[in-house]
Write a protein that holds these residues in place. Structure first.
Motif, PDB file in Angstrom:
ATOM      1  N   LEU A 174      -5.899 -22.051 -10.286  1.00  0.00           N
ATOM      2  CA  LEU A 174      -5.479 -21.236  -9.159  1.00  0.00           C
ATOM      3  C   LEU A 174      -4.554 -22.064  -8.283  1.00  0.00           C
ATOM      4  O   LEU A 174      -4.915 -23.158  -7.846  1.00  0.00           O
ATOM      5  N   VAL A 175      -3.348 -21.557  -8.052  1.00  0.00           N
ATOM      6  CA  VAL A 175      -2.375 -22.233  -7.192  1.00  0.00           C
ATOM      7  C   VAL A 175      -1.821 -21.213  -6.201  1.00  0.00           C
ATOM      8  O   VAL A 175      -1.868 -20.008  -6.439  1.00  0.00           O
ATOM      9  N   PRO A 178      -1.643 -16.217  -4.005  1.00  0.00           N
ATOM     10  CA  PRO A 178      -2.340 -16.856  -5.118  1.00  0.00           C
ATOM     11  C   PRO A 178      -1.774 -16.450  -6.481  1.00  0.00           C
ATOM     12  O   PRO A 178      -1.423 -15.288  -6.696  1.00  0.00           O
ATOM     13  N   PHE A 179      -1.687 -17.414  -7.384  1.00  0.00           N
ATOM     14  CA  PHE A 179      -1.238 -17.199  -8.758  1.00  0.00           C
ATOM     15  C   PHE A 179      -2.103 -18.027  -9.694  1.00  0.00           C
ATOM     16  O   PHE A 179      -2.613 -19.080  -9.308  1.00  0.00           O
ATOM     17  N   TRP A 180      -2.278 -17.543 -10.926  1.00  0.00           N
ATOM     18  CA  TRP A 180      -2.901 -18.341 -11.974  1.00  0.00           C
ATOM     19  C   TRP A 180      -1.801 -19.112 -12.680  1.00  0.00           C
ATOM     20  O   TRP A 180      -0.814 -18.536 -13.100  1.00  0.00           O
ATOM     21  N   MET A 181      -1.947 -20.433 -12.812  1.00  0.00           N
ATOM     22  CA  MET A 181      -1.010 -21.223 -13.597  1.00  0.00           C
ATOM     23  C   MET A 181      -1.641 -21.414 -14.965  1.00  0.00           C
ATOM     24  O   MET A 181      -2.737 -21.963 -15.088  1.00  0.00           O
ATOM     25  N   GLY A 241       2.267 -23.239 -18.551  1.00  0.00           N
ATOM     26  CA  GLY A 241       3.133 -23.497 -17.410  1.00  0.00           C
ATOM     27  C   GLY A 241       3.695 -22.262 -16.740  1.00  0.00           C
ATOM     28  O   GLY A 241       4.476 -22.371 -15.807  1.00  0.00           O
ATOM     29  N   SER A 242       3.284 -21.076 -17.163  1.00  0.00           N
ATOM     30  CA  SER A 242       3.750 -19.853 -16.510  1.00  0.00           C
ATOM     31  C   SER A 242       2.783 -19.461 -15.390  1.00  0.00           C
ATOM     32  O   SER A 242       1.674 -19.967 -15.306  1.00  0.00           O
ATOM     33  N   PHE A 243       3.226 -18.560 -14.524  1.00  0.00           N
ATOM     34  CA  PHE A 243       2.416 -18.104 -13.399  1.00  0.00           C
ATOM     35  C   PHE A 243       2.134 -16.619 -13.545  1.00  0.00           C
ATOM     36  O   PHE A 243       3.013 -15.845 -13.880  1.00  0.00           O
ATOM     37  N   GLU A 244       0.880 -16.221 -13.274  1.00  0.00           N
ATOM     38  CA  GLU A 244       0.481 -14.812 -13.290  1.00  0.00           C
ATOM     39  C   GLU A 244      -0.072 -14.464 -11.925  1.00  0.00           C
ATOM     40  O   GLU A 244      -0.835 -15.241 -11.341  1.00  0.00           O
ATOM     41  N   ALA A 245       0.299 -13.305 -11.404  1.00  0.00           N
ATOM     42  CA  ALA A 245      -0.223 -12.859 -10.112  1.00  0.00           C
ATOM     43  C   ALA A 245      -1.737 -12.664 -10.205  1.00  0.00           C
ATOM     44  O   ALA A 245      -2.258 -12.240 -11.239  1.00  0.00           O
ATOM     45  N   VAL A 246      -2.437 -12.993  -9.134  1.00  0.00           N
ATOM     46  CA  VAL A 246      -3.893 -12.855  -9.090  1.00  0.00           C
ATOM     47  C   VAL A 246      -4.251 -11.449  -8.642  1.00  0.00           C
ATOM     48  O   VAL A 246      -3.694 -10.933  -7.683  1.00  0.00           O
ATOM     49  N   GLU A 247      -5.174 -10.838  -9.351  1.00  0.00           N
ATOM     50  CA  GLU A 247      -5.693  -9.524  -8.969  1.00  0.00           C
ATOM     51  C   GLU A 247      -6.989  -9.742  -8.206  1.00  0.00           C
ATOM     52  O   GLU A 247      -7.806 -10.588  -8.578  1.00  0.00           O
TER      53      GLU A 247
END
Length: 54
Positions: A5-6, A12-15, A19-25
């Motif tokens: 979590l970054v 907030p995003f999941w790394m 190395g990609s980022f996913e939006a946090v739900e």
């Protein structure tokens, strides 16, 4: 490896390990992490895993 979590600009995003980022739900104030099973046929979602970060 697992996702981390970054926060980027306060959001907030999941790394991912790649190395990609996913939006946090979020649901009911909890962050939801998608869990996938890697198979020879591709990735398959197993369901939602609520994580309480307190």
């Amino acid at each position: 490896m697992s996702k981390k979590l970054v926060y980027v600009s306060g959001s907030p995003f999941w790394m991912t390990p790649e190395g990609s980022f996913e939006a946090v739900e979020r649901r009911n104030g909890r962050m939801i992490e998608r869990i996938y099973l890697r198979t020879p046929q591709g990735l398959h979602a197993l369901g939602d895993s609520p994580i309480a970060l307190a």
